[in-house]
Write a protein that holds these residues in place. Structure first.
Motif, PDB file in Angstrom:
ATOM      1  N   UNK A  41       0.871  -1.127  -0.199  1.00  0.00           N
ATOM      2  CA  UNK A  41       0.196  -0.009   0.064  1.00  0.00           C
ATOM      3  C   UNK A  41       0.814   1.215  -0.146  1.00  0.00           C
ATOM      4  N   UNK A  42       0.350   2.345  -0.264  1.00  0.00           N
ATOM      5  CA  UNK A  42       1.227   3.666  -0.433  1.00  0.00           C
ATOM      6  C   UNK A  42       0.115   4.671  -0.081  1.00  0.00           C
ATOM      7  N   UNK A  43       0.667   6.071   0.563  1.00  0.00           N
ATOM      8  CA  UNK A  43      -0.150   7.128   0.780  1.00  0.00           C
ATOM      9  C   UNK A  43       0.757   8.058   0.317  1.00  0.00           C
ATOM     10  N   UNK A  44      -0.021   8.942  -0.182  1.00  0.00           N
ATOM     11  CA  UNK A  44       0.701  10.320  -1.117  1.00  0.00           C
ATOM     12  C   UNK A  44       0.866  11.407  -0.129  1.00  0.00           C
ATOM     13  N   UNK A  45       1.691  12.323  -0.241  1.00  0.00           N
ATOM     14  CA  UNK A  45       1.645  13.630   0.165  1.00  0.00           C
ATOM     15  C   UNK A  45       0.801  14.462  -0.433  1.00  0.00           C
ATOM     16  N   UNK A  46       0.368  15.662  -0.047  1.00  0.00           N
ATOM     17  CA  UNK A  46      -0.608  16.432  -0.287  1.00  0.00           C
ATOM     18  C   UNK A  46      -0.579  16.894  -1.894  1.00  0.00           C
ATOM     19  N   UNK A  47       0.618  16.449  -2.587  1.00  0.00           N
ATOM     20  CA  UNK A  47       0.838  16.812  -4.012  1.00  0.00           C
ATOM     21  C   UNK A  47       0.006  15.970  -4.890  1.00  0.00           C
ATOM     22  N   UNK A  48      -0.355  14.797  -4.400  1.00  0.00           N
ATOM     23  CA  UNK A  48      -1.256  13.949  -5.052  1.00  0.00           C
ATOM     24  C   UNK A  48      -0.422  12.741  -6.054  1.00  0.00           C
ATOM     25  N   UNK A  49      -0.924  11.929  -6.670  1.00  0.00           N
ATOM     26  CA  UNK A  49      -0.332  10.875  -7.261  1.00  0.00           C
ATOM     27  C   UNK A  49      -0.335  11.370  -8.837  1.00  0.00           C
ATOM     28  N   UNK A  50      -0.998  12.292  -9.387  1.00  0.00           N
ATOM     29  CA  UNK A  50      -0.773  12.900 -10.530  1.00  0.00           C
ATOM     30  C   UNK A  50       0.114  14.200 -10.748  1.00  0.00           C
ATOM     31  N   UNK A  51       0.981  14.124  -9.804  1.00  0.00           N
ATOM     32  CA  UNK A  51       1.703  15.449  -9.678  1.00  0.00           C
ATOM     33  C   UNK A  51       2.850  15.191 -10.962  1.00  0.00           C
ATOM     34  N   UNK A  52       2.903  14.138 -11.731  1.00  0.00           N
ATOM     35  CA  UNK A  52       4.058  13.929 -12.872  1.00  0.00           C
ATOM     36  C   UNK A  52       5.297  14.246 -12.369  1.00  0.00           C
ATOM     37  N   UNK A  53       5.645  13.988 -11.024  1.00  0.00           N
ATOM     38  CA  UNK A  53       6.724  14.054 -10.730  1.00  0.00           C
ATOM     39  C   UNK A  53       6.934  13.242  -9.302  1.00  0.00           C
ATOM     40  N   UNK A  54       7.032  13.787  -8.157  1.00  0.00           N
ATOM     41  CA  UNK A  54       7.615  13.138  -6.985  1.00  0.00           C
ATOM     42  C   UNK A  54       6.723  11.758  -6.604  1.00  0.00           C
ATOM     43  N   UNK A  55       5.176  12.218  -6.433  1.00  0.00           N
ATOM     44  CA  UNK A  55       4.259  11.069  -6.053  1.00  0.00           C
ATOM     45  C   UNK A  55       4.103  10.097  -7.159  1.00  0.00           C
ATOM     46  N   UNK A  56       3.913  10.653  -8.309  1.00  0.00           N
ATOM     47  CA  UNK A  56       3.678   9.600  -9.523  1.00  0.00           C
ATOM     48  C   UNK A  56       4.818   8.833  -9.628  1.00  0.00           C
ATOM     49  N   UNK A  57       6.075   9.053  -9.323  1.00  0.00           N
ATOM     50  CA  UNK A  57       7.281   8.078  -9.756  1.00  0.00           C
ATOM     51  C   UNK A  57       7.248   7.106  -8.479  1.00  0.00           C
ATOM     52  N   UNK A  58       6.940   7.307  -7.365  1.00  0.00           N
ATOM     53  CA  UNK A  58       6.983   6.451  -6.224  1.00  0.00           C
ATOM     54  C   UNK A  58       5.617   5.391  -6.552  1.00  0.00           C
ATOM     55  N   UNK A  59       4.670   5.972  -6.855  1.00  0.00           N
ATOM     56  CA  UNK A  59       3.644   5.191  -7.244  1.00  0.00           C
ATOM     57  C   UNK A  59       3.635   4.238  -8.466  1.00  0.00           C
ATOM     58  N   UNK A  98      -3.937   5.608  -1.271  1.00  0.00           N
ATOM     59  CA  UNK A  98      -4.752   6.594  -0.679  1.00  0.00           C
ATOM     60  C   UNK A  98      -4.004   7.963  -0.977  1.00  0.00           C
ATOM     61  N   UNK A  99      -4.864   8.889  -1.633  1.00  0.00           N
ATOM     62  CA  UNK A  99      -4.275  10.086  -1.767  1.00  0.00           C
ATOM     63  C   UNK A  99      -4.406  11.080  -0.706  1.00  0.00           C
ATOM     64  N   UNK A 100      -3.632  11.835  -0.243  1.00  0.00           N
ATOM     65  CA  UNK A 100      -3.809  12.790   0.896  1.00  0.00           C
ATOM     66  C   UNK A 100      -4.146  14.161   0.191  1.00  0.00           C
ATOM     67  N   UNK A 101      -5.100  14.911   0.835  1.00  0.00           N
ATOM     68  CA  UNK A 101      -5.519  16.122   0.352  1.00  0.00           C
ATOM     69  C   UNK A 101      -4.690  17.466   0.951  1.00  0.00           C
ATOM     70  N   UNK A 102      -4.303  16.920   2.289  1.00  0.00           N
ATOM     71  CA  UNK A 102      -3.622  17.890   3.164  1.00  0.00           C
ATOM     72  C   UNK A 102      -2.862  17.330   4.245  1.00  0.00           C
ATOM     73  N   UNK A 103      -2.018  17.967   4.977  1.00  0.00           N
ATOM     74  CA  UNK A 103      -1.276  17.440   6.010  1.00  0.00           C
ATOM     75  C   UNK A 103      -2.003  16.736   6.845  1.00  0.00           C
ATOM     76  N   UNK A 104      -3.192  17.296   7.324  1.00  0.00           N
ATOM     77  CA  UNK A 104      -3.922  16.725   8.564  1.00  0.00           C
ATOM     78  C   UNK A 104      -4.585  15.269   8.192  1.00  0.00           C
ATOM     79  N   UNK A 105      -4.182  14.757   6.820  1.00  0.00           N
ATOM     80  CA  UNK A 105      -4.757  13.520   6.309  1.00  0.00           C
ATOM     81  C   UNK A 105      -3.799  12.514   6.640  1.00  0.00           C
ATOM     82  N   UNK A 106      -2.698  12.932   7.010  1.00  0.00           N
ATOM     83  CA  UNK A 106      -1.551  11.928   7.113  1.00  0.00           C
ATOM     84  C   UNK A 106      -1.702  10.566   7.814  1.00  0.00           C
ATOM     85  N   UNK A 107      -1.775  11.157   9.273  1.00  0.00           N
ATOM     86  CA  UNK A 107      -1.951   9.962   9.961  1.00  0.00           C
ATOM     87  C   UNK A 107      -3.357   9.055  10.001  1.00  0.00           C
ATOM     88  N   UNK A 108      -4.495   9.510   9.707  1.00  0.00           N
ATOM     89  CA  UNK A 108      -5.677   8.830   9.233  1.00  0.00           C
ATOM     90  C   UNK A 108      -5.563   8.120   8.274  1.00  0.00           C
TER      91      UNK A 108
END
Length: 349
Positions: A31-49, A66-76
């Protein structure tokens, strides 16, 4: 060419077909959780995905992301993946480290893979949990080459950079970039200026979104007559590209993480190069090891020597880079590998 990195390091739909491993279905859920940039950032998150997808395909298993929308999403988001029975969880980014550590300590039977943070919160030089594998990159080394290159092609004598947030995994690019420009000046008796980063502080958007703030910062640097621009922070390069296009001037863009020429051809004509990190293969290898019961928490540190970092090709800019400058970059790359040139960063040791 030029030390190109050869590492190819809501939930999405899972593959419809179950794969086989050794004739039997593998009981393993990565499984993977993104940061707030999202998996379609064509960069950091996308490469990891992409690394996660490749590993799941090789193992013949389903995956969850699961894609994070904000820093407050990370833990949950991380805890939600724990609750869904994930056997290995990849956290994408420095800012997820505290939540990843808490979850790793609470769930010692789950393998955690941390992209871009060693998870050494107590500063003792060791990862804080035995079930965490850090995948980190000394991108200052490759950024040094990009800075030297930029100083060699600028016609205005000014180059610029800005970031999403003043955190080590962002400023490491800017540090290396400035050191490369300074080295060019020392060798050639020039005075190319670096705008947007003074070695301690500089221009930051406060987030990792392509928005008006990023565009305004890019425009402010363009107004100071820069003709090479390095935006560091996932999709903020899109705002920089828009400002460059509006300027009507020839200003070179430098991508980060992925070879942005390949991930986002719409900005291809602007790209001088990209500072490449092998996150996709780093993730792929770590997930495959975990799936095969061979999880190794030893940190991976990408360098020029192990080709975990490097410069992408010049692509459309190739004819504009003098051959002697390209040759010099090869010399500098080897000098960094040999230890003849020390590039300072928080990961250098």
């Amino acid at each position: 060419m030029l030390g190109i990195a050869t590492l190819v390091a809501g939930c999405a739909s899972a593959p419809e077909e179950d794969g086989e491993a050794g004739g039997e279905k593998l009981d393993f859920l990565p499984c993977m959780v993104s940061d707030a940039g999202g998996f379609d950032d064509k960069s950091f998150n996308q490469l990891g995905f992409e690394g996660l997808q490749a590993a799941a395909e090789e193992l013949g298993v389903e995956y969850k992301e699961v894609e994070s929308q904000a820093e407050t999403d990370y833990a949950s988001n991380i805890n939600g993946l724990v609750d869904q029975g994930c056997n290995a969880i990849v956290s994408v980014g420095f800012l997820l480290a505290p939540a990843a550590l808490e979850a790793a300590q609470a769930n010692p039977d789950i393998d955690f893979i941390s992209i871009d943070d060693p998870i050494d919160q107590d500063g003792d030089g060791e990862t804080d949990a035995e079930n965490i594998k850090p995948i980190i990159f000394d991108t200052a080394q490759a950024a040094f080459l990009a800075g030297y290159l930029s100083a060699g092609v600028t016609k205005t004598g000014a180059v610029g950079t800005f970031g999403g947030a003043n955190i080590p995994t962002v400023s490491i690019f800017m540090d290396g970039f400035k050191q490369g420009v300074d080295h060019y000046n020392e060798e050639n008796g020039t005075q190319v200026k670096v705008l947007g980063w003074d070695g301690t502080d500089g221009s930051f958007t406060g987030g990792f979104e392509a928005n008006d703030t990023a565009r305004q910062i890019a425009q402010g640097l363009i107004d100071q007559n820069i003709d090479v621009l390095l935006p560091v922070g996932g999709p903020i390069y899109q705002s920089a590209a828009a400002a460059i296009e509006d300027s009507g001037r020839e200003i070179a863009l430098i991508g980060v993480d992925a070879d942005v020429f390949e991930t986002d051809p719409s900005v291809g004509p602007l790209l001088l190069t990209s500072i490449r990190k092998g996150m996709d293969v780093g993730v792929h290898e770590a997930i495959v090891e975990a799936g095969n019961g061979e999880f190794d928490p030893t940190p991976f540190i990408g360098t020029l020597e192990n080709e975990g970092v490097g410069l992408a090709p010049f692509h459309d800019w190739e004819s504009k880079v003098p051959a002697e400058l390209a040759d010099k970059l090869d010399e500098l790359r080897q000098a960094i590998i040999d230890g003849d040139i020390a590039v300072e960063s928080y990961l250098a040791g």
